[in-house]
Design an enzyme around this catalytic site. Structure first.
Site, PDB file in Angstrom:
ATOM      1  N   SER A   7      71.647  39.181  80.823  1.00 22.79           N
ATOM      2  CA  SER A   7      71.769  39.671  79.441  1.00 22.79           C
ATOM      3  C   SER A   7      72.541  40.981  79.381  1.00 22.79           C
ATOM      4  CB  SER A   7      70.388  39.915  78.844  1.00 22.79           C
ATOM      5  OG  SER A   7      69.676  38.719  78.758  1.00 22.79           O
ATOM      6  N   HIS A  42      74.380  35.707  75.827  1.00 19.52           N
ATOM      7  CA  HIS A  42      74.778  34.867  76.957  1.00 19.52           C
ATOM      8  C   HIS A  42      75.919  33.965  76.497  1.00 19.52           C
ATOM      9  CE1 HIS A  42      71.498  35.420  80.009  1.00 19.52           C
ATOM     10  NE2 HIS A  42      71.030  36.086  78.977  1.00 19.52           N
ATOM     11  N   HIS A  87      67.113  30.101  81.021  1.00 21.25           N
ATOM     12  CA  HIS A  87      65.806  30.596  81.454  1.00 21.25           C
ATOM     13  C   HIS A  87      64.746  29.505  81.313  1.00 21.25           C
ATOM     14  CE1 HIS A  87      68.219  33.912  79.912  1.00 21.25           C
ATOM     15  NE2 HIS A  87      67.620  34.683  80.791  1.00 21.25           N
ATOM     16  N   TYR A 126      61.934  29.843  79.934  1.00 20.25           N
ATOM     17  CA  TYR A 126      61.278  29.879  78.612  1.00 20.25           C
ATOM     18  C   TYR A 126      62.029  29.080  77.551  1.00 20.25           C
ATOM     19  CZ  TYR A 126      64.596  33.725  77.614  1.00 20.25           C
ATOM     20  OH  TYR A 126      65.726  34.478  77.461  1.00 20.25           O
ATOM     21  N   GLU A 127      63.284  28.701  77.847  1.00 13.64           N
ATOM     22  CA  GLU A 127      64.030  27.897  76.870  1.00 13.64           C
ATOM     23  C   GLU A 127      63.553  26.446  76.857  1.00 13.64           C
ATOM     24  OE1 GLU A 127      68.391  29.044  76.603  1.00 13.64           O
ATOM     25  OE2 GLU A 127      67.780  30.230  78.323  1.00 13.64           O
ATOM     26  N   ALA A 166      68.892  41.761  83.385  1.00 15.25           N
ATOM     27  CA  ALA A 166      68.380  42.911  82.654  1.00 15.25           C
ATOM     28  C   ALA A 166      66.880  42.938  82.899  1.00 15.25           C
ATOM     29  CB  ALA A 166      68.664  42.752  81.169  1.00 15.25           C
ATOM     30  N   MET A 176      62.665  38.014  83.265  1.00 17.99           N
ATOM     31  CA  MET A 176      62.317  36.603  83.010  1.00 17.99           C
ATOM     32  C   MET A 176      63.279  35.638  83.701  1.00 17.99           C
ATOM     33  SD  MET A 176      61.627  37.077  78.952  1.00 17.99           S
ATOM     34  CE  MET A 176      60.676  38.471  78.325  1.00 17.99           C
ATOM     35  N   SER A 177      63.844  36.072  84.817  1.00 16.69           N
ATOM     36  CA  SER A 177      64.831  35.201  85.482  1.00 16.69           C
ATOM     37  C   SER A 177      64.831  35.465  86.990  1.00 16.69           C
ATOM     38  CB  SER A 177      66.230  35.499  84.920  1.00 16.69           C
ATOM     39  OG  SER A 177      66.640  36.805  85.263  1.00 16.69           O
ATOM     40  N   ASN A 220      65.224  49.009  79.609  1.00 18.99           N
ATOM     41  CA  ASN A 220      64.178  49.676  78.827  1.00 18.99           C
ATOM     42  C   ASN A 220      63.051  50.108  79.751  1.00 18.99           C
ATOM     43  OD1 ASN A 220      63.885  46.581  78.797  1.00 18.99           O
ATOM     44  ND2 ASN A 220      61.811  47.304  78.424  1.00 18.99           N
ATOM     45  N   HIS A 252      65.023  42.762  72.190  1.00 19.88           N
ATOM     46  CA  HIS A 252      66.165  42.155  72.875  1.00 19.88           C
ATOM     47  C   HIS A 252      67.433  42.965  72.581  1.00 19.88           C
ATOM     48  CE1 HIS A 252      68.409  39.118  74.991  1.00 19.88           C
ATOM     49  NE2 HIS A 252      69.119  38.778  73.924  1.00 19.88           N
TER      50      HIS A 252
HETATM   51  N1  HPA Z   1      60.197  42.714  80.090  1.00 24.02           N
HETATM   52  C1  HPA Z   1      60.593  41.487  80.480  1.00 24.02           C
HETATM   53  N2  HPA Z   1      61.859  41.134  80.583  1.00 24.02           N
HETATM   54  C2  HPA Z   1      62.786  42.049  80.281  1.00 24.02           C
HETATM   55  C3  HPA Z   1      62.445  43.337  79.866  1.00 24.02           C
HETATM   56  C4  HPA Z   1      61.073  43.695  79.765  1.00 24.02           C
HETATM   57  O1  HPA Z   1      60.695  44.828  79.398  1.00 24.02           O
HETATM   58  N3  HPA Z   1      63.606  43.996  79.645  1.00 24.02           N
HETATM   59  C5  HPA Z   1      64.612  43.120  79.921  1.00 24.02           C
HETATM   60  N4  HPA Z   1      64.126  41.938  80.310  1.00 24.02           N
END
Ligand code: HPA
Length: 278
Positions: free
Chosen positions: A33, A64, A86, A88-89, A116, A217-218, A241, A253
């Site tokens: 991302s 993406h 991902h 989750y999709e 990310a 998440m990847s 973050n 996001h």
């Molecule tokens: N949590 C989970 N996945 C993420 C985060 C997060 O804070 N930031 C970017 N991908």
């Protein structure tokens, strides 16, 4: 028994890519991302949108792009995935990781994976990079490991070793490149969660307590498949973050995509530097 990706499907996808390219990529890379702009640096590119590839999992996530970029970077033949799918999709883990199987069939030796991630380690700041030294397979440990199902013996063993998932020499190269370029490179453990909801403060305090530095998440399932196939892996997280351990801030996001802009120039210099050394 559940349905699993077959050798035939992997071969079909590989064949379609081979038809369209004349190079033999040695390096495969996945851009997470906000990191897509890195693909614009690839020279003499051939683009293949994912939707034109049979069996390929198509991503629906904002930020993406969803295409392969095959060309040259620092004199290396490279195949870049601009965007990933991902778990989750809604795809199964073996479909999410089909692209990594295809990379192996194309003869790729080096697998560079980026993402990310949220910083669980309080010393990390948004915009930092983190070299992934190890990972925690939270999703696969007790459930859907991408290698679940009949083992594809031609790709790797039933019970692959994961004691050195991230290649030591590639990590050393990355440390040297960051030092030469003059930016700080954090190091640590990445945990892959299923998502798509972000973590609660209690989730995050738990993850911190068990030794996690960054959360996303990847990546983990892709690296599992790459190691099954004995590819040499380099993993780098762009810290987008700070994890919200006390519940005082909100993760979005949009902030993940925004931080990408600070991260991209550093990621580009890191990747280019390592490509020069392999
Ligand atoms: N949590 C989970 N996945 C993420 C985060 C997060 O804070 N930031 C970017 N991908």
């Amino acid at each position: 028994m559940d349905e699993f990706i077959t050798r035939k499907e992997i071969d079909q996808t590989t064949k379609e890519i081979r038809k369209r390219i004349s190079r033999k990529p040695r390096v495969g890379m996945i851009l997470g991302s906000g990191l897509g702009p890195l693909a614009d640096q690839v020279e003499n590119p051939v683009y293949i949108p994912y939707r034109e590839l049979p069996n390929w999992p198509v991503s629906t996530v904002v930020g993406h792009k969803g295409r392969l970029v095959i060309g040259e970077l620092e004199g290396q033949d490279i195949l870049v995935m601009q965007g990933r799918t991902h778990y989750y999709e809604g795809h199964s883990m073996d479909r999410v990781t089909l692209p990594v199987r295809v990379m192996q069939c194309l003869g790729i030796e080096f697998f560079f994976v980026t993402n990310a991630a949220g910083a669980v380690n309080p010393d990390f700041e948004p915009g930092d990079l983190m070299l992934i030294t190890d990972h925690l397979n939270f999703v696969g440990m007790a459930g859907p490991n991408p290698l679940r199902g009949p083992n594809l013996d031609e790709f790797g063993p039933r019970f692959p070793d994961m004691s050195q998932a991230y290649d030591r020499e590639l990590m050393d190269f990355a440390r040297k490149v960051a030092a030469e370029a003059g930016f700080h490179l954090n190091e640590g453990v990445y945990v892959g969660l299923a998502g798509p909801s972000f973590e609660t403060p209690a989730d995050l305090r738990f993850l911190r307590a068990i030794g996690v530095d960054a959360v996303g998440m990847s990546t983990v399932s892709e690296v599992t498949i790459a190691r099954h196939g004995n590819m040499r892996v380099l993993g780098v997280s762009g810290i987008s973050n700070k994890a919200n351990l006390d519940g005082s801030t909100v993760t979005t996001h949009e902030e993940v995509l925004e931080a990408g802009q600070v991260i991209v120039p550093k990621m580009v210099s890191l990747i280019r530097g390592v490509l020069q050394k392999i």
